[in-house]
Write a protein that holds these residues in place. Structure first.
Motif, mmCIF file in Angstrom:
data_model
loop_
_atom_site.group_PDB
_atom_site.id
_atom_site.type_symbol
_atom_site.label_atom_id
_atom_site.label_comp_id
_atom_site.label_asym_id
_atom_site.label_seq_id
_atom_site.Cartn_x
_atom_site.Cartn_y
_atom_site.Cartn_z
ATOM 1 N N PRO A 84 -1.818 -9.035 7.271
ATOM 2 C CA PRO A 84 -2.275 -10.000 8.271
ATOM 3 C C PRO A 84 -2.870 -11.275 7.668
ATOM 4 O O PRO A 84 -2.863 -12.323 8.301
ATOM 5 C CB PRO A 84 -3.335 -9.236 9.071
ATOM 6 N N ASP A 85 -3.388 -11.229 6.443
ATOM 7 C CA ASP A 85 -4.073 -12.393 5.873
ATOM 8 C C ASP A 85 -3.180 -13.273 5.020
ATOM 9 O O ASP A 85 -3.511 -14.417 4.738
ATOM 10 C CB ASP A 85 -5.256 -11.935 4.994
ATOM 11 N N SER A 86 -2.067 -12.752 4.534
ATOM 12 C CA SER A 86 -1.231 -13.554 3.643
ATOM 13 C C SER A 86 0.229 -13.366 4.019
ATOM 14 O O SER A 86 0.554 -12.734 5.009
ATOM 15 C CB SER A 86 -1.440 -13.138 2.186
ATOM 16 N N LEU A 87 1.101 -13.957 3.200
ATOM 17 C CA LEU A 87 2.540 -13.865 3.469
ATOM 18 C C LEU A 87 3.143 -12.609 2.842
ATOM 19 O O LEU A 87 4.352 -12.471 2.760
ATOM 20 C CB LEU A 87 3.253 -15.099 2.917
ATOM 21 N N MET A 88 2.268 -11.699 2.390
ATOM 22 C CA MET A 88 2.793 -10.529 1.704
ATOM 23 C C MET A 88 3.466 -9.578 2.694
ATOM 24 O O MET A 88 2.955 -9.325 3.779
ATOM 25 C CB MET A 88 1.695 -9.819 0.944
ATOM 26 N N VAL A 89 4.609 -9.086 2.302
ATOM 27 C CA VAL A 89 5.342 -8.132 3.129
ATOM 28 C C VAL A 89 5.723 -6.944 2.264
ATOM 29 O O VAL A 89 6.019 -7.096 1.081
ATOM 30 C CB VAL A 89 6.654 -8.747 3.679
ATOM 31 N N TYR B 270 6.949 -8.272 -1.417
ATOM 32 C CA TYR B 270 7.376 -9.667 -1.518
ATOM 33 C C TYR B 270 6.329 -10.569 -0.899
ATOM 34 O O TYR B 270 5.750 -10.234 0.136
ATOM 35 C CB TYR B 270 8.718 -9.837 -0.800
ATOM 36 N N THR B 271 6.061 -11.704 -1.537
ATOM 37 C CA THR B 271 5.155 -12.690 -0.976
ATOM 38 C C THR B 271 5.923 -13.991 -0.804
ATOM 39 O O THR B 271 6.423 -14.529 -1.779
ATOM 40 C CB THR B 271 3.952 -12.923 -1.901
ATOM 41 N N GLY B 272 6.030 -14.448 0.413
ATOM 42 C CA GLY B 272 6.747 -15.699 0.644
ATOM 43 C C GLY B 272 7.404 -15.698 2.005
ATOM 44 O O GLY B 272 7.209 -14.781 2.805
ATOM 45 N N ILE B 273 8.183 -16.741 2.241
ATOM 46 C CA ILE B 273 8.826 -16.899 3.542
ATOM 47 C C ILE B 273 10.150 -16.138 3.529
ATOM 48 O O ILE B 273 10.960 -16.283 2.607
ATOM 49 C CB ILE B 273 9.051 -18.389 3.855
#
Lengths: 156, 79, 247
Positions: free
Chosen positions: A69-74, A89-92
């Motif tokens: 919820p706080d970052s782009l991490m998936v 993964y971190t990003g769009i």
């Protein structure tokens, strides 16, 4: 046919066959390098090198996507319905990224068998259809699930 | 029609730039190729024609000088 | 059969027949291509997954398909050049190579632009994309080699050998998506199966493929005529044709 032409034709055919065999053997020998990505079965069997930049590809497992919820991490799992590999993964993410869709992720495999990706690409299949048809198909398959589910409960 | 309005057709739900740049490149290159090929043919015909005219001019000159020479030679051979 | 074959080798005969065919090829090509493109762009339904970006398919598939089949035609012509020494086959290879180059470039360009919104990248070094890039270089190589050799006969032979060597790339392009893991999806059209899209999508696609085929036929005839005029300018019939055209 004229004998000289026949001879030329045989030379041309030999050239082609020889070339085809040479290229066939080369591509066969290099098949692992030509493959764009490792599939989850290969990774879980230990065929993929650890801590080397590689690509992993497969389907995003249904219900496995966890978004921080706080970052782009998936985090999600990539599966080929045989084995599955956890991916971080971190990003769009690309627009087409969704559960049940194909992806190819680029990154490194860490010691614990988790794949840390720095790029995620969406892979789609060759099936194209209008949205209404897709909806109808999905409803139909859900209906079937329900029907089979209810049939089971009835039989119990 | 798959779109409600012309502007929707142009925008294509955000995919417009991608779709239209592809079609622009396609038409530009294909029309360019066709025009170039037509012009090349025209230029080739023109070059051939000029070659023939040049040759025809030279042939006329040669024919004039050749006839004079043969006339002389005929005289010599008969001697 | 052999008589027809020899007739086909006669530049004069080809010139006459192509002149009669060309208006039909041009009109049919433009008509079918425009019908396919307008239908595909404005009337075909959008894709459930990719939305409207998939409309690039209506030029991506025709250019990619033509790029490969032009190369196959060139390879057949190369065999004819090497075995039968037929002049017209060499004229064909020389004339259509630039067309093939443009078609290959277009298929790569449209593919890259399509890849950005769907895959999330312009380019990836997978087997399909890389082998298509090799096809682009092959076309470039054929054109360059032909220009580099001044003697017409040795140029024809060298180019034919290069074309034949490159033809192994064609099955690699075709089957790359099945033999290896690639980002590119498998073919939509297969010879043995029904297309993996509904009719309101594949009919316009088929129209534009056929249209581009006819347009290529027109371009090939036109460019071959140019090449024949230049090569045969010392013959009686070319002289008659050129001088008659002026009057």
């Amino acid at each position: 046919m004229h004998p000289i032409r026949k001879k030329r034709l045989t030379i041309v055919l030999f050239l082609l066959v020889g070339l085809a065999i040479a290229v066939g053997l080369t591509t066969y020998a290099l098949r692992q390098n030509i493959n764009l990505f490792y599939d989850p079965t290969q990774i879980s069997a230990g065929e993929a090198p650890v801590d080397v930049r590689i690509r992993a590809g497969g389907m995003v497992e249904e219900g496995s996507v966890l978004r921080d919820p706080d970052s782009l991490m998936v985090e999600f799992k990539v599966t080929d319905f045989n084995a599955s590999v956890p991916v971080q993964y971190t990003g769009i993410l690309p627009d087409l990224f969704a559960e049940g869709q194909g992806v190819v992720a680029m990154g490194r495999l860490d010691e614990n068998g988790r794949f840390v990706a720095d790029q995620v690409l969406a892979k789609h299949d060759e099936n194209y259809m209008p949205p209404e048809v897709a909806d109808a198909l999905e409803k139909a398959s859900k209906g079937q699930h329900k029907a089979s589910g209810s049939a089971e409960t009835v039989s119990y | 029609m798959a779109f409600d309005s012309f502007s929707a057709f142009m925008v294509m739900e955000g995919h417009g730039p991608y779709v239209w740049s592809c079609y622009a490149a396609f038409f530009l290159l294909m029309i360019g190729l066709m025009v170039w090929s037509l012009r090349r043919r025209k230029a080739a015909i023109e070059a051939c024609r000029r070659g023939y005219e040049f040759q025809a001019g030279r042939n006329d000159q040669q024919a004039a000088s050749a006839s004079a020479a043969s006339f002389n030679r005929v005289k010599v051979s008969q001697d | 059969m052999w008589q027809f074959f020899h007739k086909l080798g006669s530049p004069k005969w080809f010139f006459g027949i192509s002149a009669r065919l060309m208006p039909w090829l041009l009109a049919g090509g433009i008509l079918l291509l425009m019908a396919g493109i307008v239908w595909g762009l404005a009337f075909a339904p959008k894709d459930y997954l990719q939305g409207n970006s998939y409309r690039i398919i209506f030029i991506h598939v025709p250019t990619a398909f033509l790029a490969q089949s032009v190369y196959v035609m060139m390879a057949v012509a190369a065999v004819v050049t090497l075995v039968w020494r037929m002049k017209l086959a060499d004229v064909f290879v020389k004339s259509v190579a630039p067309v093939g180059l443009v078609l290959t470039f277009l298929s790569l360009f449209t593919g890259a632009v399509w890849g950005k919104p769907t895959w999330g990248t312009w380019w990836v070094w997978d087997a399909r994309l890389t082998s298509m890039l090799i096809l682009l270089f092959l076309y470039g190589g054929v054109i360059a080699l032909d220009r580099a050799i001044n003697d017409e006969k040795s140029a024809a032979r060298a180019v034919s050998v290069l074309v034949l060597v490159g033809v192994v790339n064609i099955p690699i392009i075709q089957y790359s998506v099945e033999w290896w893991n690639t980002l590119h999806q498998p073919s939509t059209f297969k010879l043995t199966e029904k297309p993996s899209m509904p009719a309101e999508m594949w009919v316009p696609l088929l129209l534009s493929v056929l249209g581009l085929y006819l347009l290529f036929g027109w371009l090939a005839c036109l460019r071959m005529q140019t090449e024949i005029l230049l090569r045969e300018q010392r013959t009686r019939w070319v002289k008659d044709y050129v001088l008659a055209g002026r009057g």
